[in-house]
Enzyme design. Structure first.
Site, PDB file in Angstrom:
ATOM      1  CB  SER A 113      -9.800  61.154 -45.562  1.00  0.00           C
ATOM      2  OG  SER A 113     -11.210  61.090 -45.562  1.00  0.00           O
TER       3      SER A 113
ATOM      4  CD  GLN B 104     -15.225  53.556 -54.127  1.00  0.00           C
ATOM      5  OE1 GLN B 104     -14.271  53.004 -53.610  1.00  0.00           O
ATOM      6  NE2 GLN B 104     -15.855  54.557 -53.558  1.00  0.00           N
TER       7      GLN B 104
ATOM      8  CB  VAL C 116     -17.482  68.545 -52.017  1.00  0.00           C
ATOM      9  CG1 VAL C 116     -17.462  69.851 -51.228  1.00  0.00           C
ATOM     10  CG2 VAL C 116     -18.915  68.007 -52.100  1.00  0.00           C
TER      11      VAL C 116
ATOM     12  CG  HIS D 145     -17.111  61.729 -46.077  1.00  0.00           C
ATOM     13  ND1 HIS D 145     -15.877  62.115 -45.610  1.00  0.00           N
ATOM     14  CD2 HIS D 145     -16.904  60.597 -46.793  1.00  0.00           C
ATOM     15  CE1 HIS D 145     -14.964  61.271 -46.026  1.00  0.00           C
ATOM     16  NE2 HIS D 145     -15.551  60.336 -46.753  1.00  0.00           N
TER      17      HIS D 145
ATOM     18  CE  LYS E 135     -11.741  62.451 -53.320  1.00  0.00           C
ATOM     19  NZ  LYS E 135     -10.689  61.400 -53.328  1.00  0.00           N
TER      20      LYS E 135
HETATM   21  O1  PAF Z   1     -14.786  55.345 -51.040  1.00  0.00           O
HETATM   22  C1  PAF Z   1     -14.539  54.829 -49.936  1.00  0.00           C
HETATM   23  O2  PAF Z   1     -14.415  55.511 -48.921  1.00  0.00           O
HETATM   24  C2  PAF Z   1     -14.364  53.328 -49.837  1.00  0.00           C
HETATM   25  O3  PAF Z   1     -13.749  52.822 -50.966  1.00  0.00           O
HETATM   26  C3  PAF Z   1     -15.682  52.580 -49.556  1.00  0.00           C
HETATM   27  C4  PAF Z   1     -16.680  52.763 -50.683  1.00  0.00           C
HETATM   28  C5  PAF Z   1     -16.291  53.098 -48.251  1.00  0.00           C
HETATM   29  C6  PAF Z   1     -15.422  51.087 -49.410  1.00  0.00           C
HETATM   30  O4  PAF Z   1     -14.556  50.814 -48.373  1.00  0.00           O
END
Ligand code: PAF
Length: 282
Positions: free
Chosen positions: A186, A153, A176, A37, A149
């Protein structure tokens, strides 16, 4: 740094920024921030004048029996990290503020959600698309950054942005990894010591595919067999959810691992379901 939980308040603030010509970069997250992040937030700082971090464990992207309740949360630590990195605005709404009792609208990209995580988590990407569109509408960012990763998505969000003409530039950032190769997540916090010791072999298995493909093995079945054998030996605690070879844009299975192919895996390791991928050019 401003911390906002009210959707109307963030929208008013961000509307002001957008219409006064200030560039903003949004990093959507579900919190429990790690260095992956952080790398997104640093990339966001390089892109735009203001950085917005959203922290929201989105209930609609979890299926029945998944880890919504157990999902790791530490808001105070996240705020500290955000401050250290130089985030300007944290948006952390409550689920009831994001989804009213009459919520009736969903966004989907079913063609891109047939394989990989979309196959094992049938309502997942509908939840992701819907919340990301809501976050885009609330934060009105110039840029939005996502980690590679979650490759599928990212591909789906890029397609949604293109297809719905959203005024946002979506960008992916590299995975990373820990020094031993494990992709940061996480959910790594779920791993026991012995699971953590075996976990780096997930990525080593993907590297094996890359090596074999570069040495001329292009048959997905043969590659799958080789990596399954490797994992049986080195990762006996793991249970493969999927291991697939797909076109990196269309997320469709390929008959031959040639040109650009994404090899993607989801692996159950104790309580964790970990994903990883590698883009192979052979
Ligand atoms: O990748 C994530 O952490 C989640 O899928 C996101 C993009 C924040 C949507 O809730």
């Amino acid at each position: 740094m401003k911390i906002i939980s009210d959707p109307q308040e963030i929208q008013a603030l961000c509307r002001g920024l957008r219409f006064s010509g200030v560039t903003t970069a949004l990093v959507p997250t579900m919190g429990f921030l790690h260095d992956g992040h952080k790398s997104l937030l640093l990339a966001a700082k390089n892109r735009a004048e203001k950085v917005i971090l959203s922290i929201f464990v989105n209930p609609t992207q979890f299926g029945p029996g998944e880890d919504l309740e157990a999902y790791p949360r530490d808001f105070n630590r996240d705020v500290k990290i955000a401050e250290e990195v130089g985030v300007d605005i944290v948006f952390a709404p409550k689920p009831e503020a994001m989804y009213g009792p009459d919520h009736a609208t969903w966004v989907e990209a079913p063609e891109l959600a047939k394989e990989l995580c979309g196959a094992s988590r049938p309502t997942h990407f509908r939840g992701v698309c819907t919340v990301v569109l809501k976050l885009f509408n609330l934060c009105m960012p110039t840029f939005a950054l996502f980690g590679e990763k979650d490759w599928q998505q990212l591909a789906i969000i890029k397609a949604m942005t293109r297809d719905l003409n959203l005024p946002v530039q979506v960008e992916g950032c590299p995975i990373v990894r820990e020094p031993d190769g494990l992709a940061l997540s996480s959910r790594n916090s779920y791993l026991t010591q012995s699971e953590r010791q075996q976990a780096p072999h997930i990525f080593k298995g993907l590297k094996l595919v890359q090596k074999l493909a570069r040495n001329g093995e292009h048959d997905p079945r043969q590659l799958k067999k080789a990596v399954e054998e490797y994992w049986q030996e080195h990762l006996p605690l793991g249970e493969i959810d999927y291991l697939e070879f797909v076109n990196p844009v269309k997320i469709e299975r390929v008959d031959a691992v040639q040109g650009e192919t994404l090899v993607a895996v989801a692996m159950r390791l104790g309580k964790a379901r970990l994903i990883d991928n590698l883009l192979i050019r052979s």
